[in-house]
Design a protein around this motif. Structure first.
Motif, PDB file in Angstrom:
ATOM      1  N   ARG A 159       0.835  -1.203   0.000  1.00 12.61           N
ATOM      2  CA  ARG A 159       0.000   0.000   0.000  1.00 12.61           C
ATOM      3  C   ARG A 159       0.868   1.250   0.000  1.00 12.61           C
ATOM      4  O   ARG A 159       0.439   2.313  -0.412  1.00 12.61           O
ATOM      5  N   ARG A 192      -5.755  -2.534  -2.546  1.00 15.03           N
ATOM      6  CA  ARG A 192      -6.842  -1.689  -2.028  1.00 15.03           C
ATOM      7  C   ARG A 192      -6.842  -0.337  -2.736  1.00 15.03           C
ATOM      8  O   ARG A 192      -6.960   0.717  -2.120  1.00 15.03           O
ATOM      9  N   ASP A 234      -9.030   0.980  -4.399  1.00 15.73           N
ATOM     10  CA  ASP A 234     -10.288   1.715  -4.297  1.00 15.73           C
ATOM     11  C   ASP A 234     -10.316   2.656  -3.092  1.00 15.73           C
ATOM     12  O   ASP A 234     -11.219   3.494  -2.984  1.00 15.73           O
ATOM     13  N   GLU A 235      -9.332   2.558  -2.204  1.00 19.17           N
ATOM     14  CA  GLU A 235      -9.272   3.432  -1.038  1.00 19.17           C
ATOM     15  C   GLU A 235      -8.349   4.623  -1.248  1.00 19.17           C
ATOM     16  O   GLU A 235      -8.228   5.474  -0.363  1.00 19.17           O
ATOM     17  N   GLY A 248     -11.260   7.188  -1.520  1.00 19.76           N
ATOM     18  CA  GLY A 248     -12.259   6.292  -2.093  1.00 19.76           C
ATOM     19  C   GLY A 248     -13.254   6.960  -3.004  1.00 19.76           C
ATOM     20  O   GLY A 248     -14.359   6.444  -3.206  1.00 19.76           O
ATOM     21  N   SER A 299     -20.440   7.578   4.403  1.00 21.49           N
ATOM     22  CA  SER A 299     -19.442   6.689   5.012  1.00 21.49           C
ATOM     23  C   SER A 299     -20.016   5.282   5.042  1.00 21.49           C
ATOM     24  O   SER A 299     -21.242   5.090   4.955  1.00 21.49           O
ATOM     25  N   GLY A 336     -17.547  -3.193  -1.042  1.00 19.27           N
ATOM     26  CA  GLY A 336     -16.976  -1.985  -0.489  1.00 19.27           C
ATOM     27  C   GLY A 336     -17.765  -0.764  -0.926  1.00 19.27           C
ATOM     28  O   GLY A 336     -18.533  -0.803  -1.897  1.00 19.27           O
TER      29      GLY A 336
END
Length: 614
Positions: free
Chosen positions: A218, A254, A256-257, A261, A328, A353
């Motif tokens: 990440r 990840r 998409d974060e 996001g 959220s 997600g």
């Protein structure tokens, strides 16, 4: 290097081998489709070397067992470990690659041990204990997900879990889900390090327990880079510290974060992955970095009808109310709403997600209003297809070469551990490594696919990829003589440059045809050899460019030697000394051990045969 035809020729039977000689036209065609067996490929040479090592160490039980393990590794599927830090998304990626929710993604006891996923006709699981015993496990489905446990054993008592599953990708390689590095459980992290970068007195003499890595990151953390550097060092059969990686694919997990996001998360993640891949700290230990939204990919592949209906109900809401609901993940799950039940919303967050849900809201009104269409588009945007293609091109098609590299690495460790009973064996080992030109071509292809060295033009990079065998191993394909090369959008357009590059980096258009003669091949090889010799001798070129040119120079020399050998053959499809091929056996010179990597290639590249050069 032993080049290979565009399409595997029909096997020659013993009857055909004894028939009258063919015409000169047939002989010329044979010269193009068969290039002789000048030297064995690296996998073949490795098997011969290990056989010699087995004889040399026959009286040393420990060393003999090490050699036998190396020999068995050559006959096993390629081992690819999925590694990374805790919560990097390893199990989610594995599920996406398998196309089903097989690997555990929670923090259960099974995530504390390595799980090996192998191909099997029917699903099954088996526990391998550290004392050598094995025990079958019961597989269960819980809410659509596969579930199993350690059958009452502690994680430190388990060597590994082996799950057999009928997934196509497992027919090509064994995928290994490893415990997360940096885990609160030190023992769990150490199990991954023992598999990927074994050290200390307890380390196996064969070296790393895997042939290749898919490493999830990440951020560019020093610990991650240290692990990759140690794996590169331990999995390198030569002692050259500057050898570039050919068995590590980096994944920006990840994705998409990224950037909070938002809907542009994957665009930002792609830019970030490109930046990581160009980082001078990352390039020496990782052949490339690809972005991936693993949860979106996993959810898209297993999208259920009930989930699609929930998404459609969300899309039908007034935009203001929907956006307020999706501020959220916590609010999305707990806020009261009359249209979609809380349990349904929770399931959507767990499976796609919040980013996947937002993306679906954008796609549904624009033609993706059916379950299959929506799932396909979510999968495409997740980044998984690009990663799957990279895994196939880089690993599956290079499996034999990568396994040979692992075996040579293990033999190097054995020879370095103490005096060899056979003084000639270390010299034979060094000669085998030095002659492994197909391994050097594989390293070059993976390097060029990531952009190559600074100083090469895009046209030169494209020609270098083709010469190194990225689009096929046949001499005509390598030299751009076939009709496919003329239509290949990735083939270099050519330019006149300071290095004397030909007006077309491919062969002249008049020579690019479906039936090039031996003289066409020879002329094109000589022209390519002259060009790359000039690059290698250019005092102004950077070292990396000269190294690339030296590898391609040897490739051109090998192509010329192949042509000259075939030209010396008597006319006829079967020359003296060339054994007839039994019915059903592969044709001489065909070896599926050189890959095509994830580079822009023509449509024929997927069906082009792959083979190495030595």
């Amino acid at each position: 290097m032993s080049a290979q035809p565009e399409a595997t020729p029909a096997p020659v039977t013993q009857t055909q081998a004894t028939q009258a000689p063919a015409t000169q036209t047939q002989a010329t065609q044979a010269a193009i489709t068969w290039t002789g067996q000048r030297t064995p490929s690296t996998p073949e040479a490795t098997r011969t070397l290990l056989a010699a090592a087995a004889r040399a160490y026959a009286t040393d039980p420990s060393a003999a067992e090490t050699v036998r393990r190396l020999q068995r590794r050559l006959d096993e599927p390629l081992r690819v470990a999925i590694a990374g830090r805790l919560k990097a998304g390893k199990s989610t990626l594995l599920n996406a690659l398998l196309g089903e929710e097989v690997a555990a993604t929670d923090a259960g006891e099974c995530t504390l041990v390595s799980t090996w996923y192998v191909h099997g006709a029917t699903p099954s699981a088996r526990l391998f204990l550290t004392d050598g015993r094995t025990q079958p496990l019961v597989l269960r489905r819980v809410e659509g997900r596969l579930s199993f446990d350690l059958a009452g054993h502690r994680p430190d008592e388990v060597a590994r879990i082996e799950v057999a599953w009928p997934a196509p990708v497992l027919a090509q390689m064994t995928l290994i889900d490893t415990p997360g590095l940096g885990s609160l459980t030190v023992e769990a992290s150490q199990r991954t390090l023992d598999l990927v970068t074994p050290t200390g007195a307890a380390a196996p003499s064969t070296g790393p327990g895997v042939d290749a890595l898919i490493y999830l990151m990440r951020h560019r953390q020093a610990d991650d880079l240290a692990v990759l550097e140690e794996f590169r060092r331990q999995s390198n059969p030569s002692s050259a510290a500057e050898d570039r990686p050919m068995n590590v694919i980096g994944v920006l997990s990840r994705a998409d974060e990224v950037g909070g996001g938002g809907l542009d998360a994957l665009i930002k993640a792609k830019d970030m992955a490109t930046t990581y891949a160009r980082d001078p700290r990352v390039r020496p230990v990782c052949q490339g970095v690809l972005p991936l939204a693993g949860l979106v990919a996993q959810g898209a592949q297993t999208l259920r009808q009930t989930e699609f209906e929930s998404l459609r109900q969300l899309a039908a809401m007034p935009k203001e109310r929907r956006e307020l609901l999706m501020l959220s993940a916590q609010r999305f799950v707990t806020a009261p709403d009359p249209d979609v039940a809380p349990d349904a919303r929770r399931a959507l967050v767990d499976r796609l997600g919040l980013f996947g849900i937002r993306l679906a809201m954008v796609l549904l009104p624009y033609g993706h209003d059916q379950p299959m269409s929506l799932a396909d588009e979510l999968l495409r945007r997740s980044g998984l297809p690009a990663l799957q293609q990279a895994v196939v091109d880089t690993y599956a098609r290079a499996a034999e070469l990568l396994k040979a590299s692992t075996a040579l690495t293990g033999l190097r460790r054995l020879l370095a551990a103490g005096p060899c009973p056979e003084p000639e064996l270390p010299r034979r080992f060094e000669a085998t490594v030095l002659a492994a030109h197909d391994l050097r071509e594989l390293r070059l292809v993976t390097w060029l696919s990531a952009g190559g060295p600074p100083g090469l033009s895009p046209e030169e990079v494209a020609e270098a990829l083709r010469l190194a065998g990225a689009y096929g191993d046949a001499p005509a394909t390598r030299l751009g003589l076939t009709g496919a090369a003329e239509d290949d959008p990735s083939a270099p357009a050519g330019r006149a440059g300071d290095r004397g590059t030909a007006p077309s980096a491919a062969a002249p258009t008049a020579q690019r045809r479906s039936d090039p003669t031996a003289e066409d091949v020879r002329r094109a090889a000589l022209e390519a050899l002259a060009r790359w010799r000039r690059v290698a001798a250019d005092p102004l070129a950077v070292r990396a460019v000269r190294e690339c040119a030296e590898t391609l120079t040897r490739t051109c020399e090998a192509l010329l030697l192949d042509v000259d050998m075939v030209a010396a053959m008597p006319a006829g499809p079967t020359a003296p000394g060339r054994p007839a091929v039994p019915d059903g056996a592969p044709a001489p010179g065909t070896r599926p051990d050189t890959p095509t990597t994830s580079t822009p290639a023509n449509d024929d590249a997927a069906s082009a045969p792959s083979g190495g050069s030595s």
